[in-house]
Design a protein around this motif. Structure first.
Motif, PDB file in Angstrom:
ATOM      1  N   MET A   1       0.837  -1.276   0.105  1.00 39.41           N
ATOM      2  CA  MET A   1      -0.033  -0.036   0.078  1.00 39.41           C
ATOM      3  C   MET A   1       0.838   1.188   0.127  1.00 39.41           C
ATOM      4  N   SER A   2       0.586   2.213  -0.786  1.00 36.54           N
ATOM      5  CA  SER A   2       1.269   3.459  -0.825  1.00 36.54           C
ATOM      6  C   SER A   2       0.232   4.565  -0.211  1.00 36.54           C
ATOM      7  N   LEU A   3       1.171   5.409   0.518  1.00 33.43           N
ATOM      8  CA  LEU A   3       0.556   6.725   1.125  1.00 33.43           C
ATOM      9  C   LEU A   3       1.241   8.178   0.747  1.00 33.43           C
ATOM     10  N   LEU A   4       0.382   8.968   0.385  1.00 38.17           N
ATOM     11  CA  LEU A   4       1.037  10.358  -0.013  1.00 38.17           C
ATOM     12  C   LEU A   4       0.765  11.410   0.889  1.00 38.17           C
ATOM     13  N   VAL A  23       5.019   7.178   0.410  1.00 39.18           N
ATOM     14  CA  VAL A  23       5.424   6.215   1.206  1.00 39.18           C
ATOM     15  C   VAL A  23       4.996   5.015   0.614  1.00 39.18           C
ATOM     16  N   GLU A  24       5.832   4.123   0.275  1.00 35.87           N
ATOM     17  CA  GLU A  24       5.423   2.652  -0.155  1.00 35.87           C
ATOM     18  C   GLU A  24       6.149   1.617   0.367  1.00 35.87           C
ATOM     19  N   ARG A  27       8.412   2.454   3.470  1.00 39.70           N
ATOM     20  CA  ARG A  27       9.575   3.223   3.255  1.00 39.70           C
ATOM     21  C   ARG A  27       9.369   4.485   2.530  1.00 39.70           C
ATOM     22  N   ILE A  28      10.235   5.377   2.715  1.00 42.12           N
ATOM     23  CA  ILE A  28      10.262   6.679   1.864  1.00 42.12           C
ATOM     24  C   ILE A  28      10.540   6.435   0.453  1.00 42.12           C
ATOM     25  N   LYS A  29       9.515   6.706  -0.542  1.00 42.81           N
ATOM     26  CA  LYS A  29       9.981   6.372  -1.811  1.00 42.81           C
ATOM     27  C   LYS A  29      10.264   7.535  -2.675  1.00 42.81           C
ATOM     28  N   GLN A  30       9.787   8.787  -2.278  1.00 45.07           N
ATOM     29  CA  GLN A  30      10.068  10.062  -3.013  1.00 45.07           C
ATOM     30  C   GLN A  30       9.450  11.146  -2.462  1.00 45.07           C
ATOM     31  N   PHE A  31      10.176  12.260  -2.639  1.00 47.90           N
ATOM     32  CA  PHE A  31       9.744  13.636  -2.194  1.00 47.90           C
ATOM     33  C   PHE A  31       9.233  14.520  -3.326  1.00 47.90           C
ATOM     34  N   ASN A  32       8.083  15.140  -3.092  1.00 47.33           N
ATOM     35  CA  ASN A  32       7.522  16.195  -4.150  1.00 47.33           C
ATOM     36  C   ASN A  32       7.561  15.473  -5.440  1.00 47.33           C
ATOM     37  N   GLY A  33       7.075  14.155  -5.506  1.00 44.05           N
ATOM     38  CA  GLY A  33       6.725  13.637  -6.898  1.00 44.05           C
ATOM     39  C   GLY A  33       5.010  14.042  -7.046  1.00 44.05           C
ATOM     40  N   ASP A  34       4.859  13.280  -8.317  1.00 45.41           N
ATOM     41  CA  ASP A  34       3.315  13.642  -8.910  1.00 45.41           C
ATOM     42  C   ASP A  34       2.598  12.183  -8.519  1.00 45.41           C
ATOM     43  N   ASP A  35       3.289  11.348  -8.058  1.00 48.04           N
ATOM     44  CA  ASP A  35       2.579   9.893  -8.078  1.00 48.04           C
ATOM     45  C   ASP A  35       1.365   9.773  -7.248  1.00 48.04           C
ATOM     46  N   GLN A 364      15.345   8.766   8.802  1.00 51.93           N
ATOM     47  CA  GLN A 364      15.671   9.819   9.041  1.00 51.93           C
ATOM     48  C   GLN A 364      15.308  10.723   7.924  1.00 51.93           C
ATOM     49  N   LEU A 365      14.068  10.574   7.383  1.00 46.90           N
ATOM     50  CA  LEU A 365      13.647  11.428   6.426  1.00 46.90           C
ATOM     51  C   LEU A 365      14.455  11.392   5.200  1.00 46.90           C
ATOM     52  N   LYS A 366      14.908  10.124   4.725  1.00 49.93           N
ATOM     53  CA  LYS A 366      15.576   9.986   3.479  1.00 49.93           C
ATOM     54  C   LYS A 366      15.276   8.966   2.654  1.00 49.93           C
ATOM     55  N   ILE A 367      15.166   9.010   1.165  1.00 48.16           N
ATOM     56  CA  ILE A 367      14.621   8.157   0.189  1.00 48.16           C
ATOM     57  C   ILE A 367      15.201   6.678   0.693  1.00 48.16           C
ATOM     58  N   GLY A 368      14.224   5.694   0.944  1.00 43.66           N
ATOM     59  CA  GLY A 368      14.885   4.531   0.929  1.00 43.66           C
ATOM     60  C   GLY A 368      14.743   4.110   2.489  1.00 43.66           C
ATOM     61  N   ASP A 369      14.766   5.123   3.450  1.00 45.58           N
ATOM     62  CA  ASP A 369      14.651   4.854   5.048  1.00 45.58           C
ATOM     63  C   ASP A 369      13.339   4.427   5.245  1.00 45.58           C
ATOM     64  N   PRO A 370      13.008   3.810   6.548  1.00 44.14           N
ATOM     65  CA  PRO A 370      11.871   3.669   7.034  1.00 44.14           C
ATOM     66  C   PRO A 370      11.163   4.710   7.107  1.00 44.14           C
ATOM     67  N   ALA A 371       9.703   4.739   7.101  1.00 42.48           N
ATOM     68  CA  ALA A 371       8.884   6.073   7.074  1.00 42.48           C
ATOM     69  C   ALA A 371       8.708   6.265   8.416  1.00 42.48           C
ATOM     70  N   ASP A 372       9.528   6.483   9.292  1.00 45.83           N
ATOM     71  CA  ASP A 372       9.279   6.861  10.673  1.00 45.83           C
ATOM     72  C   ASP A 372       9.264   8.500  10.706  1.00 45.83           C
ATOM     73  N   LEU A 373       7.976   8.914  10.543  1.00 45.44           N
ATOM     74  CA  LEU A 373       7.843  10.331  10.449  1.00 45.44           C
ATOM     75  C   LEU A 373       6.650  10.948  11.646  1.00 45.44           C
ATOM     76  N   ALA A 374       7.019  11.996  12.021  1.00 44.30           N
ATOM     77  CA  ALA A 374       6.181  12.814  12.763  1.00 44.30           C
ATOM     78  C   ALA A 374       5.777  14.106  12.139  1.00 44.30           C
ATOM     79  N   ILE A 375       4.455  14.485  12.505  1.00 44.56           N
ATOM     80  CA  ILE A 375       3.849  15.853  11.638  1.00 44.56           C
ATOM     81  C   ILE A 375       3.262  16.500  12.709  1.00 44.56           C
TER      82      ILE A 375
END
Length: 425
Positions: A1-4, A23-24, A27-35, A364-375
């Motif tokens: 499952m993917s999450l934008l 997020v896919e 993990r973090i897959k992409q920043f600022n894409g149009d996916d 750590q908010l890097k492409i490929g890293d686990p999507a451990d995020l705080a908003i």
């Protein structure tokens, strides 16, 4: 499952800029894409941070589940934007052998955030005989600490440092000489005299740090000072770093925000160990963080029951909860007022602890890293309220304060583990 996660903002090259995160597969897959994505969350300009990392919490299970459990403590961490926490070993039974430690690791896996487990330095945390460090390392210990008690016996400390240096593992020190602390309950000084309370002198912390820095220099161990609180202690660490000692240290939010002048009556919500020190000590903590002497911020989240904390300064246990309030309080006091840049707060609360403790599987908010995020919502204020805590503990002197930077959402491995609207925050 993917999450934008769209319409957010984040720190890019030191500046706050518009940011979308795809997020896919956790993990973090992409920043600022149009996916396109299976699920889209509009963040409405909220701030996207790497998940916060707290190397100093007390989860209380097993042994003290009236105060906290792995479930409630990890939920509280998620509420505060923490995605990885280090849980101290002051439990009953103490996880001081491989079998007990592995049982603790299994229990920790029921939490909603990533839990790294400390092992004790000494058997039963009694300061008399060191544990089998190799056995506990093999069982998964990431660091060792008798937190809650200082190790009085210098030979025991030297033995532990020698063995941990060989294993390249950190010794995290609750620096306190109980012979010098005696029966003190708050900082020695004018406030203690005014309230008629026995005081705790700065030297009870500083003398222990001085001894242990000498031992650390002799052994080469990574010596980490927990919850540093005095100007003298900070100066000792500063000198030791300049001399090449492998020393790091942490400071708590409450030692950055409060001092003993905030204690105006017999209120145990202001009782913690080390105690709230003088204004000069608090300012030294802030300065030490800003000049790099202090490496990181850690909460020392220490839940107790309302009944325990209602007994006044003399009888109540030490400690306050911190997981759910740390980021918002520090953002409000120091970042929104212009004292600190936002990226430094994130460094102290996420990047530095991850790097210094060599933590793995931490995003750590890097492409490929686990999507451990705080908003976080940096634009709207909220009021800290005990009935919104997910911790069992309500023991905080900050209840009722208005803050910015409340947590909107927390993700661990791409899974939403806290969301404000669904938690009635």
């Amino acid at each position: 499952m993917s999450l934008l996660l769209k319409n957010g903002c984040g720190i890019v090259a030191g500046q706050l800029q518009a940011l979308n995160v795809l997020v896919e597969a956790g993990r973090i897959k992409q920043f600022n894409g149009d996916d396109t994505a299976d699920k889209v969350v509009d963040l409405q300009h909220a701030f996207i941070s790497p998940g916060l990392v707290d190397v100093h919490v007390h989860l209380r299970e097993p042994g003290f589940t009236n105060k906290e459990t792995v479930k409630t403590g990890s939920a509280a961490a998620a509420h505060g934007g923490f995605t990885t926490i280090g849980a101290m070993a002051n439990l009953n039974p103490t996880p001081d052998n491989g079998e007990l430690f592995m049982q603790q690791v299994k229990l920790n896996q029921t939490g909603t955030v990533k839990i790294k487990q400390y092992a004790p330095v000494t058997k039963h945390r009694q300061g008399q005989a060191v544990v089998n460090f190799e056995e506990l390392q093999a069982a998964g210990a990431f660091a060792f600490s008798d937190d809650g008690d200082g190790i009085t016996n210098a030979n025991v400390m030297l033995t532990a440092m020698k063995q941990l240096a060989a294993l390249k593992l950190p010794l995290c020190d609750h620096a306190q000489d109980m012979d010098l602390t005696q029966s003190g309950v708050i900082n020695a000084g004018a406030t203690a005299q005014k309230l008629g309370m026995p005081g705790v002198n700065n030297v009870s912390e500083t003398a222990q740090i001085a001894r242990n820095l000498v031992l650390a220099q002799a052994t080469g161990v990574h010596y980490h000072v927990c919850h540093v609180s005095t100007k003298e202690s900070i100066e000792l660490v500063r000198i030791a770093k300049a001399s090449g000692v492998n020393v790091t240290c942490e400071v708590t939010p409450h030692h950055l925000l409060l001092d003993d002048t905030n204690i105006v009556d017999d209120d145990a919500q202001y009782k913690m160990n080390p105690p709230l020190r003088s204004q000069a000590d608090r300012l030294a903590c802030v300065a030490g963080l800003m000049d790099g002497t202090i490496d990181m911020i850690a909460t020392d989240h220490a839940p107790h029951t309302d009944k325990e904390k209602g007994q006044g300064l003399l009888a109540s246990p030490n400690g306050i909860v911190g997981s759910e309030t740390a980021f918002a309080l520090l953002y409000t006091k120091f970042v929104s007022s212009g004292i600190w840049p936002l990226h430094k707060l994130i460094e102290w609360m996420s990047i530095a602890p991850t790097q210094i403790f060599k933590l793995t599987n931490v995003g750590q908010l890097k492409i490929g890293d686990p999507a451990d995020l705080a908003i976080f919502d940096l634009e709207h204020s909220t009021t800290i309220a005990a009935n919104q805590f997910l911790s069992k503990g309500h023991n905080s002197p900050f209840i009722g304060q208005s803050v910015y930077g409340g947590t909107v959402m927390t993700l661990v491995n791409g899974q939403i583990v806290y969301r404000r609207d669904s938690n009635h925050d």
